[in-house]
Write a protein that holds these residues in place. Structure first.
Motif, PDB file in Angstrom:
ATOM      1  N   GLU A 446       0.832  -1.209   0.000  1.00 29.45           N
ATOM      2  CA  GLU A 446       0.000   0.000   0.000  1.00 29.45           C
ATOM      3  C   GLU A 446       0.862   1.253   0.000  1.00 29.45           C
ATOM      4  OE1 GLU A 446      -3.235   0.110   2.828  1.00 29.45           O
ATOM      5  OE2 GLU A 446      -3.335  -2.067   2.895  1.00 29.45           O
ATOM      6  N   VAL A 447       1.978   1.216   0.687  1.00 29.01           N
ATOM      7  CA  VAL A 447       2.898   2.359   0.700  1.00 29.01           C
ATOM      8  C   VAL A 447       3.553   2.520  -0.669  1.00 29.01           C
ATOM      9  CG1 VAL A 447       4.966   3.328   1.785  1.00 29.01           C
ATOM     10  CG2 VAL A 447       3.308   2.060   3.176  1.00 29.01           C
ATOM     11  N   ALA A 448       3.885   1.398  -1.289  1.00 29.14           N
ATOM     12  CA  ALA A 448       4.525   1.434  -2.610  1.00 29.14           C
ATOM     13  C   ALA A 448       3.646   2.148  -3.633  1.00 29.14           C
ATOM     14  CB  ALA A 448       4.842   0.018  -3.077  1.00 29.14           C
ATOM     15  N   MET A 449       2.321   1.910  -3.558  1.00 29.11           N
ATOM     16  CA  MET A 449       1.419   2.573  -4.515  1.00 29.11           C
ATOM     17  C   MET A 449       1.485   4.081  -4.374  1.00 29.11           C
ATOM     18  SD  MET A 449      -2.009   0.209  -4.524  1.00 29.11           S
ATOM     19  CE  MET A 449      -1.983  -1.515  -5.033  1.00 29.11           C
ATOM     20  N   TYR A 450       1.542   4.583  -3.150  1.00 24.59           N
ATOM     21  CA  TYR A 450       1.639   6.028  -2.925  1.00 24.59           C
ATOM     22  C   TYR A 450       3.010   6.551  -3.327  1.00 24.59           C
ATOM     23  CZ  TYR A 450      -2.809   6.536  -0.465  1.00 24.59           C
ATOM     24  OH  TYR A 450      -4.149   6.597  -0.162  1.00 24.59           O
ATOM     25  N   LEU A 451       4.061   5.756  -3.060  1.00 17.90           N
ATOM     26  CA  LEU A 451       5.418   6.202  -3.366  1.00 17.90           C
ATOM     27  C   LEU A 451       5.653   6.253  -4.880  1.00 17.90           C
ATOM     28  CD1 LEU A 451       7.962   7.073  -1.868  1.00 17.90           C
ATOM     29  CD2 LEU A 451       8.718   4.690  -1.908  1.00 17.90           C
ATOM     30  N   ILE A 452       5.040   5.331  -5.598  1.00 14.01           N
ATOM     31  CA  ILE A 452       5.167   5.326  -7.064  1.00 14.01           C
ATOM     32  C   ILE A 452       4.226   6.351  -7.683  1.00 14.01           C
ATOM     33  CG2 ILE A 452       4.818   3.928  -9.148  1.00 14.01           C
ATOM     34  CD1 ILE A 452       5.721   1.487  -7.434  1.00 14.01           C
ATOM     35  N   GLY A 453       2.992   6.422  -7.135  1.00 16.40           N
ATOM     36  CA  GLY A 453       2.025   7.400  -7.597  1.00 16.40           C
ATOM     37  C   GLY A 453       1.290   6.968  -8.853  1.00 16.40           C
ATOM     38  N   PRO A 454       0.247   7.734  -9.243  1.00 18.82           N
ATOM     39  CA  PRO A 454      -0.522   7.385 -10.445  1.00 18.82           C
ATOM     40  C   PRO A 454       0.359   7.433 -11.691  1.00 18.82           C
ATOM     41  CG  PRO A 454      -1.099   9.593  -9.659  1.00 18.82           C
ATOM     42  CD  PRO A 454      -0.249   8.970  -8.610  1.00 18.82           C
ATOM     43  N   HIS A 455       0.421   6.269 -12.357  1.00 18.19           N
ATOM     44  CA  HIS A 455       1.203   6.130 -13.594  1.00 18.19           C
ATOM     45  C   HIS A 455       2.677   6.520 -13.396  1.00 18.19           C
ATOM     46  CE1 HIS A 455      -2.697   5.624 -15.423  1.00 18.19           C
ATOM     47  NE2 HIS A 455      -3.057   6.847 -15.037  1.00 18.19           N
ATOM     48  N   GLY A 456       3.194   6.321 -12.149  1.00 26.31           N
ATOM     49  CA  GLY A 456       4.606   6.548 -11.879  1.00 26.31           C
ATOM     50  C   GLY A 456       5.006   7.991 -11.701  1.00 26.31           C
ATOM     51  N   GLU A 457       4.030   8.907 -11.572  1.00 25.34           N
ATOM     52  CA  GLU A 457       4.354  10.337 -11.529  1.00 25.34           C
ATOM     53  C   GLU A 457       5.204  10.687 -10.304  1.00 25.34           C
ATOM     54  OE1 GLU A 457       0.688  12.431 -11.648  1.00 25.34           O
ATOM     55  OE2 GLU A 457       0.184  11.785 -13.687  1.00 25.34           O
ATOM     56  N   THR A 458       4.883  10.130  -9.159  1.00 21.62           N
ATOM     57  CA  THR A 458       5.579  10.504  -7.923  1.00 21.62           C
ATOM     58  C   THR A 458       7.030  10.048  -7.931  1.00 21.62           C
ATOM     59  OG1 THR A 458       3.499  10.362  -6.688  1.00 21.62           O
ATOM     60  CG2 THR A 458       5.532  10.347  -5.404  1.00 21.62           C
ATOM     61  N   ILE A 459       7.258   8.774  -8.262  1.00 22.79           N
ATOM     62  CA  ILE A 459       8.641   8.267  -8.235  1.00 22.79           C
ATOM     63  C   ILE A 459       9.481   8.909  -9.330  1.00 22.79           C
ATOM     64  CG2 ILE A 459       8.201   6.256  -9.710  1.00 22.79           C
ATOM     65  CD1 ILE A 459      10.487   6.477  -6.596  1.00 22.79           C
ATOM     66  N   ASP A 460       8.848   9.229 -10.460  1.00 25.66           N
ATOM     67  CA  ASP A 460       9.591   9.920 -11.522  1.00 25.66           C
ATOM     68  C   ASP A 460      10.051  11.290 -11.049  1.00 25.66           C
ATOM     69  OD1 ASP A 460       9.196   7.774 -13.164  1.00 25.66           O
ATOM     70  OD2 ASP A 460       7.536   8.675 -14.309  1.00 25.66           O
TER      71      ASP A 460
END
Length: 567
Positions: A446-460
C-alpha cells in the motif's frame, strides 16, 4: 439469581469465570506469582520527604511504593516525645530511614512501569472475617443492611475479637452462627502466628506469606450460598476444592462438579467467544445501541450511543431506554474487564431531571453486585457521570494483551500516504550522505502505490529531483510502517531487481489501486508494480500480461490470457 463459577486449569494458566443469569460478569486469570495480598519483609531503599513516601525493596523487579499514611506508627522509628506533636501528621523522615526493615503487605500490584504499592497495615481475609493485627476495632460490611443482623454480628465480633486486633465482618457472614465465625477467627490467628514466626527467620527482602491461589480465593470470597454450582476441569484442583469446602462449608460440597468432557470447558460454556469480545472497544447492546470503551493510564472513558436503535415512541424515550440499558451493561463491563481508577461515562444528553436520576439510580443498583468498592457522582450539566472503582492491579485487558510495538498502544497506525512521505524524506537524507547512484526501497504494497504514484508520476519526480536511480519494491510481509532504504551498485540492482524487458509475458496478481480508474488496474509481480490497461475485470485474480513499457519501479502492460484465481 442463577450464579455459576467455571474453572479452567491449564499448565501455565488458571482462569475462573463467574456467570450470573447466563451472562459472564467476571473473569479472573492467574499466570505468575501471586502478589496482591502477599506479605513481604522489605528493606527501605529510598526516603522521599518531598512526596512523604518511600521506595522499599520487597524482592520484586521494581521497588514498591510506601506512602506515609500506610505506615503504622509502630512500624517506623519511634519519634522522641520532645519532637512529637499530636496535632501534626507524621512525616516520612520521622518514621523511616534507609536500610530499615519492615513487614509490609501488597495492596496494589505492579502496573505498567509502576511498582507495587504496599502498607504496614496488614489485613488477613478469611471466609467470614478480616483480621487486622495492630488495630483495635470492629466493623460490619456495608452490604449487610438489615439492622438486627448487623447488631447481632457486631456483638459476636466484639466477643471473639482478641485484644489488640481489629476485625471486619464480611458479607458472607450474614446468617452464620457464632461458632462458624469463631472457627474462622481461630484459622486467621494461626495464619498470623505463622507469618510472625517466618518473618523472624526471613532475611529482607523476602516473601513471608504468599496470597492464596486463585481457586482458593474464589472459594473463600465468591463461593457462597448464592452459587448454584462450581464446575472445574482439573481433577487435582477439584479434590483440593472439596477439601477446602469441607473445612469451610461442608453442606456445599455437592455444588462442586468435576467437568470431564472432551470439549474444552470454556468452549462448552461459550466463554472463549466472550473473552474475544471483551478486548474490543465497541460493545453492542441488545437494542442496537452500543458503548465505546477507551482505557488510558489516567482514566477510562465510556461513551453511550443509540447506534442502530431508533425507538418507537419519541426521541426522549429512545434516549432514556438506551441509557438505562447502557447503565446495566456498563456495570457488567467494569466487573468483567476489572476496570479501576477514574471512570467517566458519557450518557446521551437528557433534558428531563427525572430521567437523569432514573439512569443514575439504575447504575447504582447494577453496581451493588460488584464486590469491588465503587463511588459514583450525579450526572453533570454536560451529561457526564464521574465515578471511581478501586484498582488493585492490572485490568483483564492488560493481563492478556500488550501495547502494540508499532503504535505504542495508541491503537493507530500511520496511513500509507504518511509512510510514503516519511520514506521520501528519509531517502533525501540518505542520498545527501551517500555517494551511490542507485537506491533500493522496500515497503509495504500500500505504501509502494503512494510512493510510485498514479502512472509513476511521484517516483519519476523524486528521481528527477534527487538525480538518482530509485527502485521501489513491495513486500507483503513487511509491516505497514516499516521500510528499508539500501544504497547499492546500479548494475547489480538492475540485474537482481529488473530481470525482464519490454514485450515479456509475465504472471502477476491483480489488485485494486486507488489512483487508477476502471477499466485499468494494478498488479504485483514479485513485489514489482505493473499497471494493466485492461486489468479492472480481473481484480483478485492471477493473470498473464504482456509488458509494453518497463521502468525501474513500475511497468505498463495488458492482460493477454484468461486469468486464474490465486490459490
Amino acid at each position: 439469581m442463577s450464579k455459576e463459577i467455571i474453572v479452567n486449569v491449564d499448565t501455565r494458566e488458571t482462569r475462573v469465570a463467574i456467570i450470573e443469569e447466563g451472562k459472564l460478569v467476571e473473569l479472573h486469570i492467574e499466570r505468575e506469582e501471586r502478589v496482591v495480598g502477599s506479605v513481604f519483609k522489605c528493606k527501605v531503599s529510598n526516603v522521599l520527604p518531598g512526596m512523604d513516601a518511600a521506595f522499599v525493596d520487597i524482592g520484586l523487579e521494581r521497588n514498591a511504593f510506601l506512602y506515609v499514611a500506610d505506615i503504622l506508627p509502630e512500624a517506623g522509628e519511634e519519634i522522641p516525645a520532645a519532637r512529637r506533636e499530636p496535632s501534626k501528621p507524621q512525616r516520612i523522615k520521622d518514621v523511616l530511614k534507609v536500610g530499615q526493615e519492615l513487614l509490609v503487605q501488597v495492596v496494589k500490584g505492579p502496573r505498567g512501569t509502576k511498582g507495587a504499592r504496599v502498607s504496614t497495615r496488614i489485613s488477613l481475609p478469611g471466609r467470614y472475617l478480616v483480621l487486622m493485627p495492630d488495630a483495635d476495632n470492629s466493623g460490619i460490611s456495608r452490604k449487610i443492611e438489615e439492622g438486627q443482623e448487623r447488631d447481632r454480628l457486631k456483638r459476636i465480633a466484639e466477643r471473639i475479637r482478641p485484644l489488640g486486633f481489629g476485625v471486619i465482618v464480611r458479607t458472607e457472614a450474614e446468617g452464620q452462627s457464632e461458632a462458624e465465625l469463631r472457627h474462622d477467627m481461630e484459622f486467621l490467628l494461626r495464619m498470623w502466628g505463622q507469618i510472625q514466626e517466618k518473618s523472624r527467620k526471613t532475611q529482607a527482602p523476602g516473601l513471608v506469606h504468599q496470597e492464596l491461589s486463585l481457586v482458593y480465593k474464589i472459594i473463600r470470597d465468591v463461593f457462597g450460598s448464592d452459587v448454584h454450582k462450581m464446575i472445574m476441569d482439573s481433577p487435582i484442583d477439584y479434590e483440593k476444592a472439596l477439601e477446602l469446602v469441607d473445612l469451610m462449608s461442608p453442606r456445599m460440597k455437592s455444588r462442586i462438579v468435576l467437568y470431564d468432557e472432551t470439549e474444552p470447558i470454556f468452549e462448552r460454556y461459550a466463554i472463549e467467544s466472550e473473552i474475544d469480545r471483551l478486548l474490543r472497544r465497541k460493545v453492542w447492546l441488545k437494542s442496537g445501541g452500543h458503548l465505546t470503551i477507551d482505557e488510558t493510564e489516567a482514566l477510562t472513558t465510556i461513551d453511550v450511543n443509540t447506534g442502530k436503535f431508533i425507538g418507537t415512541t419519541s426521541l426522549a424515550d429512545t434516549i432514556l431506554k438506551t441509557n438505562l440499558e447502557s447503565a446495566t451493561e456498563i456495570a457488567r463491563q467494569m466487573r468483567l474487564r476489572d476496570i479501576g481508577g477514574i471512570i467517566i461515562i458519557d450518557f446521551i444528553d437528557m433534558t428531563n431531571p427525572k430521567d437523569r436520576q432514573h439512569v443514575v439510580t439504575s447504575l447504582e443498583k447494577a453496581l451493588r453486585k460488584d464486590r469491588t468498592r465503587t463511588k459514583i457522582s450525579n450526572i453533570s450539566p454536560l451529561g457526564l457521570v464521574e465515578m471511581t472503582r478501586k484498582r488493585t492491579g492490572e485490568t483483564i485487558t492488560e493481563v492478556i494483551t500488550e501495547a502494540c510495538p508499532y503504535c505504542q498502544g495508541r491503537g493507530k497506525l500511520a496511513s500509507p500516504e504518511t509512510v510514503s512521505v516519511t520514506v521520501e524524506r528519509e531517502l533525501r537524507k540518505v542520498v545527501s550522505q551517500a555517494d551511490e547512484q542507485a537506491f533500493l526501497i522496500t515497503v509495504h504494497p500500500e505504501v509502494a502505490m503512494y510512493l510510485i504514484g498514479p502512472h509513476g508520476e511521484t517516483i519519476d519526480a523524486i528521481e528527477k529531483q534527487l538525480r538518482r536511480q530509485v527502485y521501489v519494491r513491495s513486500d507483503d510481509d513487511l509491516h505497514l510502517e516499516k521500510y528499508q532504504i539500501a544504497p547499492g551498485d546500479l548494475q547489480q540492482i538492475e540485474k537482481q531487481k529488473l530481470p525482464f524487458r519490454k514485450s515479456d509475458v509475465v504472471e502477476c496478481h491483480v489488485v485494486r489501486n486507488p489512483f487508477i480508474s476502471l477499466p485499468a488496474s494494478t498488479a504485483w509481480m514479485d513485489g514489482y508494480l505493473v499497471d494493466l490497461e485492461n486489468g479492472g475485470n480481473y481484480i483478485g485474480q492471477t493473470v498473464k500480461a504482456k509488458l509494453k513499457e518497463v521502468t525501474r519501479s513500475y511497468a505498463v502492460g495488458e492482460v493477454v490470457t484468461n486469468p486464474k484465481s490465486k490459490s
